[in-house]
Structures are given as C-alpha cells and as structure tokens.
Design an enzyme around this catalytic site. Structure first.
Site, PDB file in Angstrom:
ATOM      1  N   TYR A 159      -0.953   8.636  -2.400  1.00  0.00           N
ATOM      2  CA  TYR A 159      -0.963   8.436  -3.856  1.00  0.00           C
ATOM      3  C   TYR A 159      -2.195   9.090  -4.495  1.00  0.00           C
ATOM      4  CZ  TYR A 159       2.673   4.721  -4.053  1.00  0.00           C
ATOM      5  OH  TYR A 159       3.833   4.005  -4.026  1.00  0.00           O
ATOM      6  N   GLY A 160      -3.244   9.262  -3.675  1.00  0.00           N
ATOM      7  CA  GLY A 160      -4.551   9.641  -4.220  1.00  0.00           C
ATOM      8  C   GLY A 160      -4.633  11.014  -4.853  1.00  0.00           C
ATOM      9  N   CYS A 184      -4.198  -1.384  -2.246  1.00  0.00           N
ATOM     10  CA  CYS A 184      -4.331   0.057  -2.440  1.00  0.00           C
ATOM     11  C   CYS A 184      -5.261   0.240  -3.637  1.00  0.00           C
ATOM     12  CB  CYS A 184      -2.952   0.645  -2.737  1.00  0.00           C
ATOM     13  SG  CYS A 184      -2.989   2.395  -3.154  1.00  0.00           S
ATOM     14  N   ASN A 185      -6.407   0.834  -3.382  1.00  0.00           N
ATOM     15  CA  ASN A 185      -7.377   1.021  -4.479  1.00  0.00           C
ATOM     16  C   ASN A 185      -6.841   1.981  -5.524  1.00  0.00           C
ATOM     17  OD1 ASN A 185     -10.218  -0.245  -3.660  1.00  0.00           O
ATOM     18  ND2 ASN A 185      -9.123   0.416  -1.834  1.00  0.00           N
ATOM     19  N   THR A 186      -6.085   2.980  -5.063  1.00  0.00           N
ATOM     20  CA  THR A 186      -5.570   3.981  -5.997  1.00  0.00           C
ATOM     21  C   THR A 186      -4.614   3.311  -6.991  1.00  0.00           C
ATOM     22  OG1 THR A 186      -5.773   5.605  -4.239  1.00  0.00           O
ATOM     23  CG2 THR A 186      -4.428   6.218  -6.128  1.00  0.00           C
ATOM     24  N   ASP A 243       0.866  -1.187   0.000  1.00  0.00           N
ATOM     25  CA  ASP A 243       0.000   0.000   0.000  1.00  0.00           C
ATOM     26  C   ASP A 243       0.898   1.231   0.000  1.00  0.00           C
ATOM     27  OD1 ASP A 243      -2.347   1.557   0.087  1.00  0.00           O
ATOM     28  OD2 ASP A 243      -2.167   1.809   2.244  1.00  0.00           O
ATOM     29  N   SER A 244       0.299   2.356  -0.361  1.00  0.00           N
ATOM     30  CA  SER A 244       1.043   3.612  -0.297  1.00  0.00           C
ATOM     31  C   SER A 244       1.454   3.928   1.142  1.00  0.00           C
ATOM     32  CB  SER A 244       0.174   4.751  -0.830  1.00  0.00           C
ATOM     33  OG  SER A 244      -0.999   4.841  -0.042  1.00  0.00           O
ATOM     34  N   CYS A 265     -11.023   2.750  -0.290  1.00  0.00           N
ATOM     35  CA  CYS A 265      -9.618   3.082   0.011  1.00  0.00           C
ATOM     36  C   CYS A 265      -9.294   2.277   1.251  1.00  0.00           C
ATOM     37  CB  CYS A 265      -9.464   4.577   0.286  1.00  0.00           C
ATOM     38  SG  CYS A 265      -7.856   5.002   1.016  1.00  0.00           S
ATOM     39  N   THR A 266      -8.176   1.557   1.230  1.00  0.00           N
ATOM     40  CA  THR A 266      -7.900   0.641   2.342  1.00  0.00           C
ATOM     41  C   THR A 266      -7.581   1.367   3.648  1.00  0.00           C
ATOM     42  OG1 THR A 266      -5.636   0.437   1.505  1.00  0.00           O
ATOM     43  CG2 THR A 266      -7.199  -1.310   0.915  1.00  0.00           C
ATOM     44  N   HIS A 267      -7.333   2.668   3.586  1.00  0.00           N
ATOM     45  CA  HIS A 267      -7.167   3.418   4.831  1.00  0.00           C
ATOM     46  C   HIS A 267      -8.510   3.583   5.562  1.00  0.00           C
ATOM     47  CE1 HIS A 267      -3.260   4.615   3.202  1.00  0.00           C
ATOM     48  NE2 HIS A 267      -2.973   5.250   4.311  1.00  0.00           N
ATOM     49  N   GLU A 304      -2.508   9.093   7.948  1.00  0.00           N
ATOM     50  CA  GLU A 304      -1.047   8.884   7.966  1.00  0.00           C
ATOM     51  C   GLU A 304      -0.394   9.723   9.072  1.00  0.00           C
ATOM     52  OE1 GLU A 304       1.272   6.993   5.877  1.00  0.00           O
ATOM     53  OE2 GLU A 304      -0.553   5.873   5.455  1.00  0.00           O
TER      54      GLU A 304
HETATM   55  N1  DGL Z   1      -4.841   2.998   0.781  1.00  0.00           N
HETATM   56  C1  DGL Z   1      -4.788   3.686  -0.470  1.00  0.00           C
HETATM   57  C2  DGL Z   1      -6.017   3.322  -1.292  1.00  0.00           C
HETATM   58  O1  DGL Z   1      -6.626   2.291  -1.045  1.00  0.00           O
HETATM   59  C3  DGL Z   1      -4.570   5.141  -0.200  1.00  0.00           C
HETATM   60  C4  DGL Z   1      -4.126   5.909  -1.377  1.00  0.00           C
HETATM   61  C5  DGL Z   1      -3.390   7.161  -1.056  1.00  0.00           C
HETATM   62  O2  DGL Z   1      -2.225   7.053  -0.665  1.00  0.00           O
HETATM   63  O3  DGL Z   1      -3.956   8.244  -1.244  1.00  0.00           O
HETATM   64  O4  DGL Z   1      -6.405   4.012  -2.212  1.00  0.00           O
END
Ligand code: DGL
Length: 270
Positions: free
Chosen positions: A39-40, A70-72, A7-8, A194-196, A162
């Site tokens: 990353y988003g 990470c969905n992004t 993940d990011s 988003c996994t966060h 974060e």
């Molecule tokens: N956990 C990432 C996701 O699922 C976060 C992306 C990000 O860093 O903005 O999209």
C-alpha cells in the site's frame, strides 16, 4: 469474541502475535490484502478504497472492532473512515496513537496540552505514503514539544518482505539506516512505523547501534487493545473462530507467514 486485525499483507501478523499473547481468550480474524500489497506506494484515495473494501469483510465474520495493523492505512485512510464510513455499531482503530503515547510518556487518552519529553531526536522508518502523510509528526505535535523527527521512507522493504527475500530486506534496512544517519547522526529513539519492519527488528537495532531505543509497536498496540476492550466489552464481537484470511494466494501467504512466525499458519481465501 472476535476482533479483526487488518494489514495490506504480512506485517500485521506482528501485531496479531502480540495481541493473541496479551488476550488469550479473544479470537482474532486476521485479514491480509496481499493481492494489493504494498500500500505504501499508493495514493491516499487508493489506500482508502482498498482499506474500506477489506475492512468491511470483518463484519461478516462476527467482528465489531477492527484494528488497522497497518501504519499506511492508519495514516492515509483511518480518519476519513471514522468520519464517514464506519457503521454506528462498529469501531475501527489504528496503530499510530499507542506508539506516540508511549514516546510522549502518556497514559491512554491523556489529552493534556503538549509538553517536553525525554526523547528529542527520533528516527521514523515508514513507507513512502506514511512519510508523505506527515501523520506521525501531526499526532506527535498534539502531545509533545521539542521533538525533532527525521523520517526515512523505506522504499522496497515491504516488497522484499512480502517476497520472502530476507537478504534483500536486510540490505535495504542497512542502506535506509545509513541514509537516516546522514540526516540525523545520533537519534535517541527509532520508531518502526510500518508493521512489516519488526520482522527485521534485530537488523534495525544492529544497524542503529545499541544506544538507540527501538520502539515495539506490536506490544504497545496489544496493551492498548486490552485497555480498550476492558472499557468497551460490547465491542468484542460475536465471532467464535480465529482465522487467517488473505486476498492473495493462500498457499504462498501461508508459507511466508510460517517462515516469519516460525510456527504453522494456514491462510484461507478471503
Ligand atoms: N504493514 C504496512 C504498514 O504498516 C505496510 C504497508 C504497505 O503495504 O506498504 O504500513
């Protein structure tokens, strides 16, 4: 027996926890690109560059399979990676499809034509990059008809998580849910895309109300990974050690991860 989870930043830990519960005999190498999160807000090219740079490290840790938790990255980079970057003997899978299969009431890999499903009004909460990719709507259209998706780009939320600023994160969730409800007053289901965001699942559920089903991506991905490894046992790599790697500051990332997972987690430099 090691599988890579990328993940990011910290969000993929929600997937790691579910996968480790589901597959207790498998070692997991977790890699968070915390130095480059979020990353988003990045362009698809940038997300592709960073994701390939990070995921390539898994091969050196005895992994033959990497999950983009990470969905992004799944939305902006996965297809391009699968088409032209992933080595022949490796696999990279994303987190989108298991969630869409659950929403569209399908078993793994059911490629029958799209059909009507029970849920017609779906709220999607995701990063700006995931929302603008429209990848979720595209994948859903292959499988379901008549589903109205309203997407809400949750600017600032990954940064707040974060940074460990949960007061700001909660305020942002409530304001993004309000904004979504102005566009779609009565969603039947919500996807935390988003996994966060599952780190704040209770706040989302509270703001959305008890009548809205909030889909848990982590458990769906863990089930789908177990299914995949059952069918492709050769993709359980040679690695024999679970570890947590970060491109960021290991002490800071360990403290945040320990805060979120409510157990001691020690990251090392990637
Ligand atoms: N956990 C990432 C996701 O699922 C976060 C992306 C990000 O860093 O903005 O999209």
């Amino acid at each position: 027996m090691a599988v890579g989870i990328f993940d990011s930043g910290l969000g993929g830990l929600t997937v790691l926890e579910a996968a480790a519960r589901r597959l207790p005999d498998v070692d997991f190498v977790y890699l968070g690109d915390n130095a480059n999160a979020p990353y988003g807000v990045r362009s698809p090219d940038d997300v592709y560059r960073l994701t390939t740079q990070a995921v390539g490290r898994f091969w050196d840790h005895g992994c033959d399979l990497a999950i983009l938790a990470c969905n992004t990255a799944s939305a902006a980079a996965l297809r391009r990676m699968q088409e032209s970057w992933v080595p022949q003997d490796k696999r990279v899978l994303g987190v989108f499809v298991p969630m869409i299969e659950a929403l569209s009431e399908r078993g793994w890999g059911d490629n029958s034509p799209p059909r009507e499903v029970a849920v017609n009004h779906v709220a999607l909460f995701a990063t700006p990059a995931t929302v603008s990719s429209r990848a979720f709507q595209r994948e859903l259209a292959f499988r379901a008809i008549g589903v109205d998706v309203e997407a809400q780009a949750c600017g600032g939320l990954v940064d707040a998580i974060e940074d460990g600023d949960l007061i700001l994160a909660e305020a942002l969730v409530r304001s993004h849910v309000d904004a979504l409800k102005r566009k779609m007053p009565d969603p039947q289901a919500a996807i935390l895309g988003c996994t966060h965001y599952p780190l704040l699942a209770d706040v989302f559920q509270d703001a959305l109300g008890p009548g809205v089903k909030v889909y848990s991506q982590a458990d769906l991905v863990a089930d789908s990974l177990a299914d995949y490894l059952g069918r492709h046992p050769d993709k359980i790599g040679q690695g024999t050690q679970s570890k947590f790697l970060t491109t960021g500051d290991p002490a800071k990332v360990s403290a945040r991860a320990t805060q979120f997972l409510k157990r001691g987690v020690v990251f090392e430099a990637a």
